[in-house]
Design a protein around this motif. Structure first.
Motif, PDB file in Angstrom:
ATOM      1  N   TYR A   1      51.502  33.344 -27.125  1.00 45.75           N
ATOM      2  CA  TYR A   1      50.141  33.027 -27.547  1.00 45.75           C
ATOM      3  C   TYR A   1      49.076  33.295 -26.484  1.00 45.75           C
ATOM      4  O   TYR A   1      47.893  33.227 -26.786  1.00 45.75           O
ATOM      5  N   GLY A   2      49.487  33.544 -25.261  1.00 40.89           N
ATOM      6  CA  GLY A   2      48.524  33.781 -24.186  1.00 40.89           C
ATOM      7  C   GLY A   2      48.043  32.499 -23.540  1.00 40.89           C
ATOM      8  O   GLY A   2      47.625  32.495 -22.395  1.00 40.89           O
ATOM      9  N   ALA A   3      48.083  31.398 -24.261  1.00 39.19           N
ATOM     10  CA  ALA A   3      47.717  30.070 -23.774  1.00 39.19           C
ATOM     11  C   ALA A   3      48.410  29.064 -24.685  1.00 39.19           C
ATOM     12  O   ALA A   3      48.892  29.423 -25.765  1.00 39.19           O
ATOM     13  N   ILE A   4      48.417  27.826 -24.271  1.00 42.70           N
ATOM     14  CA  ILE A   4      49.002  26.786 -25.113  1.00 42.70           C
ATOM     15  C   ILE A   4      47.857  26.186 -25.928  1.00 42.70           C
ATOM     16  O   ILE A   4      47.177  25.260 -25.513  1.00 42.70           O
ATOM     17  N   ASP A   5      47.613  26.769 -27.101  1.00 35.93           N
ATOM     18  CA  ASP A   5      46.550  26.302 -27.989  1.00 35.93           C
ATOM     19  C   ASP A   5      47.190  25.503 -29.133  1.00 35.93           C
ATOM     20  O   ASP A   5      48.396  25.228 -29.107  1.00 35.93           O
ATOM     21  N   ALA A   6      46.392  25.138 -30.122  1.00 34.72           N
ATOM     22  CA  ALA A   6      46.904  24.306 -31.220  1.00 34.72           C
ATOM     23  C   ALA A   6      48.040  24.998 -31.969  1.00 34.72           C
ATOM     24  O   ALA A   6      49.036  24.353 -32.331  1.00 34.72           O
ATOM     25  N   GLU A   7      47.915  26.277 -32.206  1.00 33.36           N
ATOM     26  CA  GLU A   7      48.972  27.015 -32.909  1.00 33.36           C
ATOM     27  C   GLU A   7      50.265  27.023 -32.089  1.00 33.36           C
ATOM     28  O   GLU A   7      51.355  26.799 -32.613  1.00 33.36           O
ATOM     29  N   ALA A   8      50.128  27.279 -30.788  1.00 28.16           N
ATOM     30  CA  ALA A   8      51.291  27.267 -29.899  1.00 28.16           C
ATOM     31  C   ALA A   8      51.896  25.868 -29.839  1.00 28.16           C
ATOM     32  O   ALA A   8      53.129  25.712 -29.849  1.00 28.16           O
ATOM     33  N   ALA A   9      51.044  24.852 -29.763  1.00 26.72           N
ATOM     34  CA  ALA A   9      51.524  23.468 -29.705  1.00 26.72           C
ATOM     35  C   ALA A   9      52.333  23.123 -30.954  1.00 26.72           C
ATOM     36  O   ALA A   9      53.385  22.480 -30.860  1.00 26.72           O
ATOM     37  N   ALA A  10      51.863  23.555 -32.116  1.00 28.25           N
ATOM     38  CA  ALA A  10      52.589  23.289 -33.361  1.00 28.25           C
ATOM     39  C   ALA A  10      53.973  23.933 -33.321  1.00 28.25           C
ATOM     40  O   ALA A  10      54.975  23.312 -33.709  1.00 28.25           O
ATOM     41  N   GLU A  11      54.050  25.175 -32.840  1.00 30.32           N
ATOM     42  CA  GLU A  11      55.362  25.818 -32.738  1.00 30.32           C
ATOM     43  C   GLU A  11      56.231  25.099 -31.718  1.00 30.32           C
ATOM     44  O   GLU A  11      57.427  24.902 -31.927  1.00 30.32           O
ATOM     45  N   GLY A  12      55.628  24.701 -30.594  1.00 27.10           N
ATOM     46  CA  GLY A  12      56.374  23.975 -29.563  1.00 27.10           C
ATOM     47  C   GLY A  12      56.959  22.678 -30.091  1.00 27.10           C
ATOM     48  O   GLY A  12      58.122  22.343 -29.818  1.00 27.10           O
ATOM     49  N   LEU A  13      56.182  21.956 -30.883  1.00 24.33           N
ATOM     50  CA  LEU A  13      56.682  20.703 -31.462  1.00 24.33           C
ATOM     51  C   LEU A  13      57.841  20.968 -32.413  1.00 24.33           C
ATOM     52  O   LEU A  13      58.809  20.198 -32.452  1.00 24.33           O
ATOM     53  N   ALA A  14      57.779  22.065 -33.150  1.00 19.24           N
ATOM     54  CA  ALA A  14      58.890  22.437 -34.030  1.00 19.24           C
ATOM     55  C   ALA A  14      60.125  22.801 -33.197  1.00 19.24           C
ATOM     56  O   ALA A  14      61.255  22.434 -33.557  1.00 19.24           O
ATOM     57  N   ILE A  15      59.934  23.485 -32.089  1.00 18.94           N
ATOM     58  CA  ILE A  15      61.057  23.860 -31.219  1.00 18.94           C
ATOM     59  C   ILE A  15      61.723  22.620 -30.642  1.00 18.94           C
ATOM     60  O   ILE A  15      62.948  22.527 -30.585  1.00 18.94           O
ATOM     61  N   PHE A  16      60.924  21.658 -30.204  1.00 20.55           N
ATOM     62  CA  PHE A  16      61.487  20.437 -29.616  1.00 20.55           C
ATOM     63  C   PHE A  16      62.216  19.581 -30.648  1.00 20.55           C
ATOM     64  O   PHE A  16      62.954  18.665 -30.290  1.00 20.55           O
ATOM     65  N   ALA A  17      62.028  19.862 -31.914  1.00 21.66           N
ATOM     66  CA  ALA A  17      62.771  19.293 -33.050  1.00 21.66           C
ATOM     67  C   ALA A  17      62.933  17.777 -32.954  1.00 21.66           C
ATOM     68  O   ALA A  17      61.943  17.052 -32.997  1.00 21.66           O
ATOM     69  N   GLU A  18      64.163  17.318 -32.818  1.00 23.46           N
ATOM     70  CA  GLU A  18      64.439  15.877 -32.834  1.00 23.46           C
ATOM     71  C   GLU A  18      63.755  15.130 -31.689  1.00 23.46           C
ATOM     72  O   GLU A  18      63.448  13.941 -31.803  1.00 23.46           O
ATOM     73  N   HIS A  19      63.452  15.813 -30.611  1.00 27.19           N
ATOM     74  CA  HIS A  19      62.759  15.167 -29.492  1.00 27.19           C
ATOM     75  C   HIS A  19      61.296  14.883 -29.835  1.00 27.19           C
ATOM     76  O   HIS A  19      60.710  13.930 -29.322  1.00 27.19           O
ATOM     77  N   THR A  20      60.716  15.707 -30.711  1.00 31.59           N
ATOM     78  CA  THR A  20      59.335  15.479 -31.149  1.00 31.59           C
ATOM     79  C   THR A  20      59.239  14.172 -31.923  1.00 31.59           C
ATOM     80  O   THR A  20      58.316  13.380 -31.713  1.00 31.59           O
TER      81      THR A  20
END
Length: 101
Positions: free
Chosen positions: A51-70
């Protein structure tokens, strides 16, 4: 998919740490590429690359990646600071820049 499974398919990144800064370049946090935080380092490095930066779209994907930890982070704020940071970015829309050192 569980976090450990998703982590296996993310690319690896070389570096000692990932530095997060605001728009003015002020350092706000670091994530070490070390036991205990290497997974977060890898997720954030991947998001920054995509994404080039950690923006809202990137954060949403990151939360999905962290899965059960989210889910655990949502129930217990403060126990997963790197996930808490993504939740805050999603809530505020304020992006962070990331660079690997």
């Amino acid at each position: 998919m569980k976090f450990a499974d998703t982590l296996k398919i993310l690319p690896e990144f070389a570096g000692e740490k990932l530095v997060l800064t605001d728009a003015a370049g002020t350092e706000l946090a670091t994530i070490a590429n070390a036991p205990g935080t290497a997974g977060s380092f890898r997720v954030y490095a991947y998001l920054a690359q995509q994404y080039g930066a950690i923006d809202a779209e990137a954060a949403a994907e990151g939360l999905a990646i962290f899965a059960e930890h989210t889910e655990d982070a949502s129930r217990h704020p403060g126990t997963h600071p790197n996930i808490d940071r993504l939740i805050a970015i999603l809530a505020t829309g304020t992006p962070l820049n990331a660079r690997i050192i």
